[in-house]
Design a protein around this motif. Structure first.
Motif, PDB file in Angstrom:
ATOM      1  N   LEU A  28       0.587  -9.349   4.083  1.00 30.57           N
ATOM      2  CA  LEU A  28      -0.796  -9.483   3.627  1.00 30.57           C
ATOM      3  C   LEU A  28      -0.891  -9.402   2.107  1.00 30.57           C
ATOM      4  O   LEU A  28      -0.171  -8.621   1.474  1.00 30.57           O
ATOM      5  N   PRO A  29      -1.817 -10.162   1.523  1.00 30.27           N
ATOM      6  CA  PRO A  29      -2.037 -10.069   0.082  1.00 30.27           C
ATOM      7  C   PRO A  29      -2.788  -8.783  -0.264  1.00 30.27           C
ATOM      8  O   PRO A  29      -3.628  -8.320   0.506  1.00 30.27           O
ATOM      9  N   ALA A  30      -2.458  -8.254  -1.426  1.00 29.57           N
ATOM     10  CA  ALA A  30      -3.086  -7.014  -1.887  1.00 29.57           C
ATOM     11  C   ALA A  30      -3.860  -7.257  -3.167  1.00 29.57           C
ATOM     12  O   ALA A  30      -3.676  -8.271  -3.850  1.00 29.57           O
ATOM     13  N   THR A  31      -4.701  -6.305  -3.488  1.00 28.57           N
ATOM     14  CA  THR A  31      -5.533  -6.405  -4.686  1.00 28.57           C
ATOM     15  C   THR A  31      -4.715  -6.351  -5.972  1.00 28.57           C
ATOM     16  O   THR A  31      -5.242  -6.673  -7.036  1.00 28.57           O
ATOM     17  N   ASP A  32      -3.440  -5.961  -5.892  1.00 25.48           N
ATOM     18  CA  ASP A  32      -2.576  -5.949  -7.077  1.00 25.48           C
ATOM     19  C   ASP A  32      -1.828  -7.266  -7.253  1.00 25.48           C
ATOM     20  O   ASP A  32      -0.865  -7.337  -8.019  1.00 25.48           O
TER      21      ASP A  32
ATOM     22  N   ILE B 272       5.872   9.690   2.611  1.00 28.45           N
ATOM     23  CA  ILE B 272       5.090   8.851   3.510  1.00 28.45           C
ATOM     24  C   ILE B 272       4.579   7.645   2.718  1.00 28.45           C
ATOM     25  O   ILE B 272       3.915   7.805   1.698  1.00 28.45           O
ATOM     26  N   GLY B 273       4.885   6.444   3.176  1.00 25.30           N
ATOM     27  CA  GLY B 273       4.339   5.237   2.565  1.00 25.30           C
ATOM     28  C   GLY B 273       2.900   5.058   3.019  1.00 25.30           C
ATOM     29  O   GLY B 273       2.564   5.361   4.160  1.00 25.30           O
ATOM     30  N   VAL B 274       2.053   4.562   2.135  1.00 26.26           N
ATOM     31  CA  VAL B 274       0.619   4.462   2.435  1.00 26.26           C
ATOM     32  C   VAL B 274       0.082   3.107   1.996  1.00 26.26           C
ATOM     33  O   VAL B 274       0.425   2.613   0.919  1.00 26.26           O
ATOM     34  N   ALA B 275      -0.783   2.529   2.839  1.00 25.14           N
ATOM     35  CA  ALA B 275      -1.537   1.323   2.476  1.00 25.14           C
ATOM     36  C   ALA B 275      -2.846   1.327   3.245  1.00 25.14           C
ATOM     37  O   ALA B 275      -2.966   1.971   4.289  1.00 25.14           O
ATOM     38  N   ALA B 276      -3.815   0.598   2.723  1.00 28.07           N
ATOM     39  CA  ALA B 276      -5.089   0.395   3.410  1.00 28.07           C
ATOM     40  C   ALA B 276      -5.276  -1.100   3.627  1.00 28.07           C
ATOM     41  O   ALA B 276      -4.817  -1.916   2.824  1.00 28.07           O
ATOM     42  N   ILE B 277      -5.947  -1.432   4.719  1.00 24.43           N
ATOM     43  CA  ILE B 277      -6.209  -2.821   5.077  1.00 24.43           C
ATOM     44  C   ILE B 277      -7.703  -2.989   5.317  1.00 24.43           C
ATOM     45  O   ILE B 277      -8.308  -2.188   6.033  1.00 24.43           O
ATOM     46  N   CYS B 278      -8.270  -4.035   4.732  1.00 26.80           N
ATOM     47  CA  CYS B 278      -9.653  -4.422   5.028  1.00 26.80           C
ATOM     48  C   CYS B 278      -9.603  -5.685   5.866  1.00 26.80           C
ATOM     49  O   CYS B 278      -9.057  -6.706   5.430  1.00 26.80           O
TER      50      CYS B 278
ATOM     51  N   PRO C 239      -1.451   0.342  -1.985  1.00 24.08           N
ATOM     52  CA  PRO C 239      -1.906  -1.046  -1.890  1.00 24.08           C
ATOM     53  C   PRO C 239      -3.117  -1.175  -0.962  1.00 24.08           C
ATOM     54  O   PRO C 239      -3.194  -0.517   0.077  1.00 24.08           O
ATOM     55  N   TYR C 240      -4.053  -2.026  -1.368  1.00 20.23           N
ATOM     56  CA  TYR C 240      -5.249  -2.325  -0.579  1.00 20.23           C
ATOM     57  C   TYR C 240      -5.112  -3.786  -0.155  1.00 20.23           C
ATOM     58  O   TYR C 240      -5.205  -4.695  -0.983  1.00 20.23           O
ATOM     59  N   LEU C 241      -4.866  -4.009   1.116  1.00 15.40           N
ATOM     60  CA  LEU C 241      -4.491  -5.306   1.655  1.00 15.40           C
ATOM     61  C   LEU C 241      -5.669  -6.016   2.316  1.00 15.40           C
ATOM     62  O   LEU C 241      -6.544  -5.362   2.903  1.00 15.40           O
ATOM     63  N   HIS C 242      -5.638  -7.335   2.262  1.00 15.32           N
ATOM     64  CA  HIS C 242      -6.714  -8.150   2.825  1.00 15.32           C
ATOM     65  C   HIS C 242      -6.214  -8.885   4.072  1.00 15.32           C
ATOM     66  O   HIS C 242      -5.301  -9.698   4.003  1.00 15.32           O
TER      67      HIS C 242
ATOM     68  N   LEU D  49       1.607   5.572   6.665  1.00 16.41           N
ATOM     69  CA  LEU D  49       0.196   5.670   7.028  1.00 16.41           C
ATOM     70  C   LEU D  49      -0.476   4.355   6.682  1.00 16.41           C
ATOM     71  O   LEU D  49      -0.485   3.935   5.530  1.00 16.41           O
ATOM     72  N   ILE D  50      -1.018   3.697   7.709  1.00 12.10           N
ATOM     73  CA  ILE D  50      -1.807   2.485   7.518  1.00 12.10           C
ATOM     74  C   ILE D  50      -3.244   2.835   7.876  1.00 12.10           C
ATOM     75  O   ILE D  50      -3.517   3.336   8.975  1.00 12.10           O
ATOM     76  N   MET D  51      -4.161   2.563   6.961  1.00  6.04           N
ATOM     77  CA  MET D  51      -5.574   2.886   7.160  1.00  6.04           C
ATOM     78  C   MET D  51      -6.379   1.597   7.159  1.00  6.04           C
ATOM     79  O   MET D  51      -6.251   0.800   6.234  1.00  6.04           O
ATOM     80  N   PHE D  52      -7.185   1.400   8.173  1.00  4.30           N
ATOM     81  CA  PHE D  52      -8.133   0.294   8.172  1.00  4.30           C
ATOM     82  C   PHE D  52      -9.425   0.846   7.589  1.00  4.30           C
ATOM     83  O   PHE D  52     -10.028   1.764   8.152  1.00  4.30           O
ATOM     84  N   ILE D  53      -9.799   0.309   6.420  1.00  6.49           N
ATOM     85  CA  ILE D  53     -11.000   0.750   5.725  1.00  6.49           C
ATOM     86  C   ILE D  53     -11.775  -0.490   5.283  1.00  6.49           C
ATOM     87  O   ILE D  53     -11.340  -1.614   5.523  1.00  6.49           O
ATOM     88  N   CYS D  54     -12.889  -0.279   4.626  1.00  6.18           N
ATOM     89  CA  CYS D  54     -13.619  -1.387   4.004  1.00  6.18           C
ATOM     90  C   CYS D  54     -14.439  -0.815   2.865  1.00  6.18           C
ATOM     91  O   CYS D  54     -14.471   0.396   2.650  1.00  6.18           O
ATOM     92  N   ASN D  55     -15.114  -1.688   2.146  1.00 12.73           N
ATOM     93  CA  ASN D  55     -15.858  -1.272   0.963  1.00 12.73           C
ATOM     94  C   ASN D  55     -17.247  -0.739   1.260  1.00 12.73           C
ATOM     95  O   ASN D  55     -17.773   0.047   0.489  1.00 12.73           O
ATOM     96  N   HIS D  56     -17.875  -1.200   2.338  1.00 14.45           N
ATOM     97  CA  HIS D  56     -19.297  -0.897   2.523  1.00 14.45           C
ATOM     98  C   HIS D  56     -19.578   0.205   3.543  1.00 14.45           C
ATOM     99  O   HIS D  56     -20.688   0.708   3.609  1.00 14.45           O
ATOM    100  N   CYS D  57     -18.613   0.618   4.310  1.00 15.37           N
ATOM    101  CA  CYS D  57     -18.831   1.576   5.392  1.00 15.37           C
ATOM    102  C   CYS D  57     -19.185   2.963   4.848  1.00 15.37           C
ATOM    103  O   CYS D  57     -18.438   3.535   4.049  1.00 15.37           O
ATOM    104  N   PRO D  58     -20.310   3.542   5.283  1.00 15.03           N
ATOM    105  CA  PRO D  58     -20.673   4.869   4.792  1.00 15.03           C
ATOM    106  C   PRO D  58     -19.667   5.951   5.192  1.00 15.03           C
ATOM    107  O   PRO D  58     -19.505   6.934   4.473  1.00 15.03           O
TER     108      PRO D  58
END
Length: 184
Positions: A19-23, A69-75, A102-105, A39-48
């Motif tokens: 997946l492409p990342a914001t970097d 621990i390697g860490v990334a987030a996915i939107c 990394p924040y992945l799309h 740790l893989i986290m599914f997050i997004c920008n607008h969720c309260p």
């Protein structure tokens, strides 16, 4: 509407992704993996639910990275219906908050579907072999942050994974907004 993911399926093997990342880089699961787990986290920008704990996510990610621990987030949200979750907005959020991971799309949502992601935030804590060991919450926070001294469920669970290779048997599911699936 709040949604919770299913309970942890211990040992489930996480599917790979690219997946492409914001970097401006593309990451695979192997690129993210740490020597003691991932740790893989599914997050997004607008969720309260995510916004209420973004500082805690950043804190715990940085502390877990120190433990190997390697860490990334996915939107994975539909950015057409939710423009706040567009790739450009993701890049703004990563920069504004100084994300240490990394924040992945996941524009096609294939990764979210393959992983069975249910909500934002949704945490997948993997052992060093890529087997699922944690599918719980960050802490007692909901759409509002829990008190500052709330137990750090995610951090403690992933610390245990780093030390023993096994997650805790008792886990409280995360809660958040549903993944915003495309209609096509």
């Amino acid at each position: 509407m709040a949604v919770s993911p299913p309970v942890c399926a211990f040992g489930w093997q996480a599917p790979d992704f690219a997946l492409p990342a914001t970097d401006a880089k593309t990451y695979t699961l192997a690129d993210i993996a740490g020597p003691k787990g991932t740790l893989i986290m599914f997050i997004c920008n607008h969720c309260p639910y995510v916004l209420a704990v973004l500082d805690r996510i950043q804190r715990d990610a940085a502390d877990l990275q120190k433990l190997g621990i390697g860490v990334a987030a996915i939107c994975s949200n539909d950015a057409t219906a939710y423009p706040a979750d567009s790739f450009d907005k993701m890049a703004e959020m990563a920069e504004t908050h100084g994300l240490s991971f990394p924040y992945l799309h996941d524009e096609t949502q294939e990764v979210a579907r393959a992983w069975g992601a249910a909500c934002t935030p949704d945490f997948f804590g993997l052992d060093a072999t890529g087997g699922l060991q944690y599918r719980g919450r960050l802490d007692a926070s909901g759409a509002r942050a829990a008190p500052p001294d709330a137990p750090r469920d995610l951090f403690e669970a992933m610390k245990q994974v780093a030390e023993t290779g096994h997650g805790p048997r008792d886990q409280i599911p995360s809660m958040g907004c549903s993944i915003k699936w495309t209609s096509t």
